[in-house]
Design an enzyme around this catalytic site. Structure first.
Site, PDB file in Angstrom:
ATOM      1  N   LEU A 232       0.831  -1.208   0.000  1.00 22.58           N
ATOM      2  CA  LEU A 232       0.000   0.000   0.000  1.00 22.58           C
ATOM      3  C   LEU A 232       0.863   1.254   0.000  1.00 22.58           C
ATOM      4  CD1 LEU A 232      -2.696  -1.008   2.651  1.00 22.58           C
ATOM      5  CD2 LEU A 232      -3.046  -0.774   0.209  1.00 22.58           C
ATOM      6  N   GLY A 233       2.056   1.138   0.549  1.00 25.00           N
ATOM      7  CA  GLY A 233       2.915   2.312   0.623  1.00 25.00           C
ATOM      8  C   GLY A 233       4.254   1.955   1.220  1.00 25.00           C
TER       9      GLY A 233
ATOM     10  N   ALA B 277      10.308   5.641   4.925  1.00 22.31           N
ATOM     11  CA  ALA B 277      11.751   5.577   5.118  1.00 22.31           C
ATOM     12  C   ALA B 277      12.150   4.302   5.864  1.00 22.31           C
ATOM     13  CB  ALA B 277      12.224   6.803   5.877  1.00 22.31           C
TER      14      ALA B 277
ATOM     15  N   LYS C 125       1.864  -2.848   8.836  1.00 26.28           N
ATOM     16  CA  LYS C 125       3.061  -2.026   8.659  1.00 26.28           C
ATOM     17  C   LYS C 125       4.256  -2.810   9.152  1.00 26.28           C
ATOM     18  CE  LYS C 125       4.478   2.648   9.700  1.00 26.28           C
ATOM     19  NZ  LYS C 125       3.748   3.326   8.670  1.00 26.28           N
TER      20      LYS C 125
ATOM     21  N   ASP D 108       5.704  13.786  12.547  1.00 30.44           N
ATOM     22  CA  ASP D 108       5.765  13.645  11.095  1.00 30.44           C
ATOM     23  C   ASP D 108       4.385  13.868  10.465  1.00 30.44           C
ATOM     24  OD1 ASP D 108       6.873  13.298   8.638  1.00 30.44           O
ATOM     25  OD2 ASP D 108       7.144  11.133   8.796  1.00 30.44           O
TER      26      ASP D 108
END
Ligand SMILES: *[C@@H]1O[C@H](CO)[C@@H](O)[C@H](O)[C@H]1NC(C)=O
Ligand SMILES: *[C@@H]1O[C@H](CO)[C@@H](O)[C@H](O)[C@H]1NC(C)=O
Ligand SMILES: *[C@@H]1O[C@H](CO)[C@@H](O)[C@H](O)[C@H]1NC(C)=O
Ligand SMILES: *[C@@H]1O[C@H](CO)[C@@H](O)[C@H](O)[C@H]1NC(C)=O
Ligand SMILES: *[C@@H]1O[C@H](CO)[C@@H](O)[C@H](O)[C@H]1NC(C)=O
Ligand SMILES: *[C@@H]1O[C@H](CO)[C@@H](O)[C@H](O)[C@H]1NC(C)=O
Ligand SMILES: *[C@@H]1O[C@H](CO)[C@@H](O)[C@H](O)[C@H]1NC(C)=O
Ligand SMILES: CC(=O)N[C@H]1CO[C@H](CO)[C@@H](O)[C@@H]1O
Ligand SMILES: CC(=O)N[C@H]1CO[C@H](CO)[C@@H](O)[C@@H]1O
Length: 793
Positions: A512-513, A516, A536, A630
């Site tokens: 999905l993504g 860093a 994740k 962030d």
């Protein structure tokens, strides 16, 4: 209603006010008119603007509700009904008789409902008004009956709740019978929310109180979308919904919902024009904040949820009622109605045969009601044994203070705690049923292993073998080759095995993504409210401290807000560190905002509100303050209803960047990073405020904070350009070609001013997120920001 009170004249005047204003727009319904309930036919009386309609709505096969609804929107949302739980059949009729009586009759001619006329005079016509009020009026236009005086569960702008009036929540979303909650303005002038002695409607426990000292006279819902309680002098005692929304921009309603929460909803009037019709009703404000904790134990009643279930706030701040292991919902369509044992309870004639039962642990859950015995200073094991042997014991509650409560059926006022003293519930369940949880299965395996070890130890002949096994056991435990699945950490956080996640993501197939130090994958797993998850995988981890990781997970797991992406579970196995989140179907704000079509101005403002609220929660409202570090459009995700949900919070500490301040270790992303990162100033929550300021500018202008491809060099850095436009009072430059925003230029200017406050170089000058949120929502004024943000030290 008016005649019963000394201030009746005042009330009558108030009632007449909207009528006289709108009297020219009547579409009169004359004596002798009627409507009949017919399948697939929506004959109704509409208001002159077409916004509201009065008539029959089919609720289920053959069941009709005589109701008023929003007629201009596809949902046809019901705001009032005459016959609530008593649906009528096809062929039923509502008629304004020639003698002026207004009644609902079934196909046999039996009266089901009748308007109880007040005052003197004879009805000469009826009318559905544009406010949503249905009135029966006399020759001289005095209202003898109005639906606004007989609210069901909803109020609309211009409607009031006067002393003695109440709203009754319905039974469930689609069942209009009276439910378990009540809002009333009592004769002593206190406005309360309370549970009722279900199925009667009489109040039981108050769980929310607007004012403690009486003095309340009226609840007002005004055209600007504010709902408040005022006294006789028209002074505001307390805001109930204080965010506001203009009635010319939004359809609005406020409803006491079946879950006991009073919510204000808005629906943009221009819906679909620029938005592809994605929005619908959205919540503006609500009370109480946390109904699970607001409803406290009483001698009777079940609490926020039904008997035997327990309450916790879901991701969307809605209460969720869950059955304990071994129990199943009484009404599968309505989780609020409680749970029943899905096994044959213990037989008290069965002697001391306690074997077919075991206790299943529910950490942080308590049922304050249902006690029948209490022991202090006893070991947990002793408490367990007593409960297993006692046929009356359905559950035991223990805590680290060596206390032990025995509970009988039905369990009541169940709630999941988050500031517990090691409180946990031990639910007694029959063994020979299929409801045995995985966790318990593993526990049993473990105890068998312990048993074998004990046996081996007792025989000296096996000494060498014992040493071998013991060594293996230690290694096995240390390397944590397998972790029990289903273990609960903190609140509803599940510990998962790597294998499980490998399976759920189909061997990490759909990416999905990528960030860093992590990659996110889509997966399918039955966890939380949904089946879709985002996994994740942390690639770089600065901390490998086991406990620190667990502690961080549990801290993140405890955060719960409608504008945050909820962490559902994690895996911490050997070198693998994975986090499992809810899946957000509408992707990131970055792709939404910088994609091909520009999202509507309304949507963008909603996203700004949501992000600000989520951040304010992280900074000020949750137990451990969390600095995100962030904030950027890639980290704001959008759920099914396009609500902004902040993701990736709580990771800063894990990645240890807050302690190392070298340029490369800055967790933030270029363009969004506050200047103090580069200086030797402490990093505080204000770094997030800075990043939010940049994000807000991007939301306003629908462009990236840094864009090389612009024609004018001065426009390359968005923050500088926005400041120039503000200083030169040329706001429209920022939103060129955006009709909707141009129409709302005052708000655009206000937002730019807020953004400029947020991006001040001096962190002390930046407002807190709570203040930012209040300024955005118009609760407080926005002062003029100081000179160019970069000119300060
Ligand atoms: C009708 O109103 C009168 C007086 O306002 C009240 O006493 C009576 O109970 C009401 N009847 C119904 C069915 O609500
Ligand atoms: C309307 O008529 C009724 C009697 O039929 C009377 O009581 C009332 O005061 C009148 N209202 C107005 C506004 O004239
Ligand atoms: C509605 O009826 C009232 C009373 O008969 C009358 O005064 C009024 O003019 C009517 N309005 C319309 C729009 O027909
Ligand atoms: C609604 O709930 C009530 C109360 O439990 C029940 O009696 C009634 O049958 C339900 N109505 C429908 C239409 O399901
Ligand atoms: C309600 O109002 C009265 C004053 O009219 C006050 O004495 C009482 O304490 C208030 N509070 C509650 C919880 O009823
Ligand atoms: C509604 O109430 C709010 C708060 O008191 C006020 O600021 C606003 O002007 C009111 N709007 C209208 C239309 O009365
Ligand atoms: C309302 O006004 C009256 C007279 O103006 C005054 O005596 C009373 O104290 C006021 N009440 C409140 C609650 O302000
Ligand atoms: C008989 C009638 O009025 N039917 C209408 C009901 O509503 C749908 C959608 O709003 C219309 O398409 C029907 O014509
Ligand atoms: C959940 C479940 O399977 N419950 C069963 C437990 O056993 C009794 C009879 O032994 C059944 O009636 C339940 O349905």
């Amino acid at each position: 209603m008016a005649s019963a009170y000394p201030n009746s004249l005042y009330l009558i005047l108030l009632c007449l006010l909207p009528v006289s204003v709108l009297s020219q727009t009547y579409k009169n319904i004359t004596l002798g008119s009627s409507l009949t309930a017919v399948l697939n036919d929506n004959s109704s009386w509409t208001s002159p603007s077409g916004e509201f309609a009065f008539g029959f709505q089919q609720i289920e096969t053959g069941g009709f509700l005589l109701a008023i609804w929003f007629d201009n929107i596809p949902e046809k949302t019901i705001v009032w009904s005459a016959n609530g739980g008593n649906l009528v059949k096809q062929g039923s009729k509502v008629q304004l008789r020639t003698d002026g009586q207004f009644e609902l009759i079934d196909p046999k001619g039996q009266e089901v409902w009748m308007a109880n006329l007040s005052g003197s005079g004879i009805v000469s016509y009826a009318a559905m008004l544009d406010t949503g009020n249905f009135v029966l009026a006399s020759q001289n236009s005095t209202n003898l009956w109005e639906s606004f005086d007989h609210p069901t569960d909803t109020i609309l702008p211009t409607q009031t709740i006067s002393i003695g009036s109440s709203l009754h929540a319905r039974y469930s979303e689609m069942n209009y019978s009276s439910g378990r909650f009540l809002m009333r303005l009592q004769s002593n002038g206190n406005l309360t929310l309370s549970t009722v002695h279900f199925p009667l409607g009489s109040p039981n426990t108050d769980y929310w109180l607007a004012n403690n000292n009486g003095g309340g006279f009226q609840v007002i819902f005004n055209l600007s979308g504010y709902i408040y309680l005022e006294d006789k002098n028209k002074s505001i005692i307390r805001f109930i919904a204080s965010i506001g929304a203009s009635s010319s921009d939004f359809y609005q309603r406020a409803i006491l919902e079946y879950d006991g929460i009073f919510r204000q909803y808005v629906y943009p009037r221009n819906n679909g024009v620029t938005d592809g019709g994605t929005s619908g009703w959205s919540t503006r404000d609500y009370v109480p904040d946390d109904i699970c904790k607001s409803i406290t134990m009483q001698s009777t009643g079940s609490g926020a949820c039904g008997f035997n279930s327990y309450c916790h706030l879901g991701n969307d701040q809605r209460p969720t009622c869950t059955c304990p292991p071994g129990y199943s919902p009484l009404d599968p369509d309505n989780e609020m109605m409680g749970c029943k044992q899905a096994f044959v309870p213990q037989d008290c004639d069965g002697g001391q045969d306690a074997d077919p039962f075991y206790l299943s642990e529910l950490p942080s859950v308590n049922w304050p009601g249902g006690d029948y015995e209490y022991f202090s200073s006893v070991p947990e094991d002793w408490c367990k044994q007593v409960c297993l042997k006692d046929c009356f014991c359905a559950a035991a509650i223990v805590n680290t203070g060596r206390e032990c409560w025995m509970k009988k059926i039905p369990l009541s006022y169940g709630v999941q705690l988050n500031d517990d003293f090691g409180t946990k519930a031990l639910i007694k369940i029959r063994k020979d049923n299929s409801t045995t949880s995985i966790a318990n299965g593993l526990k049993e395996q473990k105890s068998t292993l312990n048993l074998i070890l004990t046996m081996l130890l007792s025989s000296s002949a096996f000494l060498n073998l014992v040493l071998l096994i013991a060594t293996l056991w230690v290694v096995f435990r240390k390397r944590r080759i397998t972790r029990p699945s289903g273990e609960i950490q903190g609140i509803g956080l599940r510990s998962l095995t790597y294998k499980e996640l490998e399976g759920a993501t189909n061997n990490f197939k759909e990416e999905l993504g990528k960030g860093a130090c992590s990659t996110v994958y889509k997966g399918i797993l039955a966890i939380g409210n949904n089946n879709l998850i985002a996994v994740k995988r942390l690639d770089k981890m600065v901390t490998d401290n086991e406990q620190e990781f667990q502690a961080e997970m549990s801290a993140i797991g405890k955060t719960n807000h409608k504008n945050l992406v909820q962490l559902l579970g994690f895996c911490n196995e050997e070198q693998h560190r994975l986090l499992v989140y809810e899946y957000m179907s509408n992707g990131s704000l970055a792709s939404y905002l910088f994609g091909n079509s520009r999202p509507s101005w309304y949507r963008r403002t909603e996203i700004a509100f949501g992000t600000a609220r989520g951040l304010a929660y992280l900074h000020e409202e949750c137990n451990n303050q969390i600095i995100h570090c962030d904030i950027k459009p890639q980290n704001i995700l959008l759920d099914d209803s396009l609500t902004a949900r902040i993701s990736d919070f709580g990771l800063a500490k894990l990645l240890k960047t807050d302690q190392t301040r070298t340029l490369t270790a800055i967790r933030g992303t270029k363009g969004y990073v506050a200047p103090e990162w580069f200086k030797s100033k402490p990093v505080t929550v204000k770094v997030d405020v800075y990043s939010f300021g940049i994000l807000l500018l991007e939301l306003i202008c629908c462009r990236k904070s840094f864009d090389q491809d612009v024609d004018d060099q001065n426009q390359m850095i968005l923050a500088d350009w926005a400041y120039d436009c503000y200083e030169e009072r040329r706001m429209y430059m920022l939103v060129q070609e955006d009709e909707e925003a141009i129409q709302d230029i005052e708000r655009v200017e206000k937002f730019v001013m807020i953004a400029i406050w947020c991006i001040q170089d001096d962190p002390l000058l930046r407002p807190t997120m709570k203040r930012v949120s209040q300024m955005l929502e118009g609760v407080i004024e926005v002062p003029h920001p100081p000179v160019n943000p970069h000119s300060t030290v």
